[in-house]
Design a protein around this motif. Sequence first.
Motif, PDB file in Angstrom:
ATOM      1  N   LEU A  12       0.853  -1.183   0.000  1.00 46.16           N
ATOM      2  CA  LEU A  12       0.000   0.000   0.000  1.00 46.16           C
ATOM      3  C   LEU A  12       0.885   1.227   0.000  1.00 46.16           C
ATOM      4  O   LEU A  12       1.823   1.318   0.799  1.00 46.16           O
ATOM      5  N   CYS A  13       0.586   2.164  -0.903  1.00 43.70           N
ATOM      6  CA  CYS A  13       1.374   3.391  -0.991  1.00 43.70           C
ATOM      7  C   CYS A  13       0.496   4.514  -1.529  1.00 43.70           C
ATOM      8  O   CYS A  13      -0.065   4.386  -2.627  1.00 43.70           O
ATOM      9  N   ASP A  14       0.380   5.569  -0.748  1.00 39.60           N
ATOM     10  CA  ASP A  14      -0.318   6.777  -1.194  1.00 39.60           C
ATOM     11  C   ASP A  14      -1.716   6.470  -1.721  1.00 39.60           C
ATOM     12  O   ASP A  14      -2.122   6.978  -2.761  1.00 39.60           O
ATOM     13  N   LEU A  32       6.574   9.140   0.712  1.00 44.24           N
ATOM     14  CA  LEU A  32       5.156   8.793   0.719  1.00 44.24           C
ATOM     15  C   LEU A  32       4.913   7.699   1.749  1.00 44.24           C
ATOM     16  O   LEU A  32       5.701   6.752   1.835  1.00 44.24           O
ATOM     17  N   PRO A  33       3.835   7.795   2.526  1.00 43.57           N
ATOM     18  CA  PRO A  33       3.541   6.716   3.478  1.00 43.57           C
ATOM     19  C   PRO A  33       3.325   5.413   2.728  1.00 43.57           C
ATOM     20  O   PRO A  33       2.629   5.382   1.722  1.00 43.57           O
ATOM     21  N   HIS A  34       3.946   4.355   3.218  1.00 43.51           N
ATOM     22  CA  HIS A  34       3.804   3.057   2.557  1.00 43.51           C
ATOM     23  C   HIS A  34       3.986   1.928   3.568  1.00 43.51           C
ATOM     24  O   HIS A  34       4.560   2.111   4.629  1.00 43.51           O
ATOM     25  N   THR A  35       3.466   0.780   3.191  1.00 41.66           N
ATOM     26  CA  THR A  35       3.568  -0.413   4.029  1.00 41.66           C
ATOM     27  C   THR A  35       3.340  -1.638   3.157  1.00 41.66           C
ATOM     28  O   THR A  35       2.988  -1.521   1.986  1.00 41.66           O
ATOM     29  N   PHE A  36       3.532  -2.809   3.762  1.00 41.56           N
ATOM     30  CA  PHE A  36       3.168  -4.038   3.066  1.00 41.56           C
ATOM     31  C   PHE A  36       2.834  -5.105   4.094  1.00 41.56           C
ATOM     32  O   PHE A  36       3.279  -5.068   5.231  1.00 41.56           O
ATOM     33  N   VAL A  37       2.006  -6.050   3.666  1.00 40.51           N
ATOM     34  CA  VAL A  37       1.590  -7.176   4.499  1.00 40.51           C
ATOM     35  C   VAL A  37       1.901  -8.441   3.726  1.00 40.51           C
ATOM     36  O   VAL A  37       1.478  -8.587   2.567  1.00 40.51           O
ATOM     37  N   VAL A  38       2.651  -9.347   4.339  1.00 37.16           N
ATOM     38  CA  VAL A  38       3.034 -10.598   3.687  1.00 37.16           C
ATOM     39  C   VAL A  38       1.843 -11.541   3.650  1.00 37.16           C
ATOM     40  O   VAL A  38       1.094 -11.661   4.626  1.00 37.16           O
ATOM     41  N   GLY A  39       1.649 -12.218   2.528  1.00 38.53           N
ATOM     42  CA  GLY A  39       0.575 -13.192   2.389  1.00 38.53           C
ATOM     43  C   GLY A  39       0.747 -14.355   3.351  1.00 38.53           C
ATOM     44  O   GLY A  39       1.852 -14.626   3.838  1.00 38.53           O
ATOM     45  N   SER A  40      -0.342 -15.048   3.612  1.00 35.99           N
ATOM     46  CA  SER A  40      -0.320 -16.126   4.618  1.00 35.99           C
ATOM     47  C   SER A  40       0.096 -17.479   4.056  1.00 35.99           C
ATOM     48  O   SER A  40       0.382 -18.401   4.817  1.00 35.99           O
ATOM     49  N   LEU A  94       3.646   4.965  11.257  1.00 39.68           N
ATOM     50  CA  LEU A  94       2.301   5.527  11.312  1.00 39.68           C
ATOM     51  C   LEU A  94       1.297   4.594  11.984  1.00 39.68           C
ATOM     52  O   LEU A  94       0.226   5.031  12.361  1.00 39.68           O
ATOM     53  N   GLY A  95       1.606   3.335  12.123  1.00 33.47           N
ATOM     54  CA  GLY A  95       0.658   2.403  12.724  1.00 33.47           C
ATOM     55  C   GLY A  95       0.536   1.149  11.872  1.00 33.47           C
ATOM     56  O   GLY A  95       1.204   1.026  10.847  1.00 33.47           O
ATOM     57  N   PRO A  96      -0.328   0.235  12.281  1.00 38.87           N
ATOM     58  CA  PRO A  96      -0.461  -1.014  11.502  1.00 38.87           C
ATOM     59  C   PRO A  96      -1.070  -0.733  10.145  1.00 38.87           C
ATOM     60  O   PRO A  96      -1.808   0.237   9.968  1.00 38.87           O
ATOM     61  N   PRO A  97      -0.756  -1.583   9.169  1.00 35.52           N
ATOM     62  CA  PRO A  97      -1.375  -1.432   7.845  1.00 35.52           C
ATOM     63  C   PRO A  97      -2.893  -1.548   7.940  1.00 35.52           C
ATOM     64  O   PRO A  97      -3.413  -2.244   8.815  1.00 35.52           O
ATOM     65  N   PRO A  98      -3.626  -0.860   7.071  1.00 35.39           N
ATOM     66  CA  PRO A  98      -5.087  -0.959   7.087  1.00 35.39           C
ATOM     67  C   PRO A  98      -5.563  -2.391   6.888  1.00 35.39           C
ATOM     68  O   PRO A  98      -4.928  -3.169   6.184  1.00 35.39           O
ATOM     69  N   ASN A  99      -6.660  -2.725   7.520  1.00 33.17           N
ATOM     70  CA  ASN A  99      -7.315  -4.037   7.373  1.00 33.17           C
ATOM     71  C   ASN A  99      -6.466  -5.200   7.831  1.00 33.17           C
ATOM     72  O   ASN A  99      -6.504  -6.269   7.265  1.00 33.17           O
TER      73      ASN A  99
END
Length: 101
Positions: A12-14, A32-40, A94-99
């Motif tokens: 997720l980015c911008d 730019l604020p960004h993050t990622f969540v690894v698949g399960s 900024l905190g945990p990734p959304p959702n």
Amino acid sequence: MFYVLSGTARFLCDGEELVAGPGSFVLLPVGLPHTFVVGSEEPLRCLQITTPSGFEEFAADAGSPASELRLPDPGPFDPAALGHVAARHHVEILGPPPNTT
């Protein structure tokens, strides 16, 4: 920049979202604020290039040396300690990734 070798991740980015798998190249621009969540399904293996330099110092300060030649098992982390390390390296968390909660 991430080049995904195996596994999947949701980047997720911008306000944009990209689900990336093997062969995907993802650019997360500096500033730019960004993050990622690894698949399960499986661990994420990727090549990461960070520029300008300096992020590697944050990662080294936030982690600890490996005790064995293998990926460590996931474990708990101390959010307050991570916050102090981030502040020392001018990284804003900024905190945990959304959702993900």
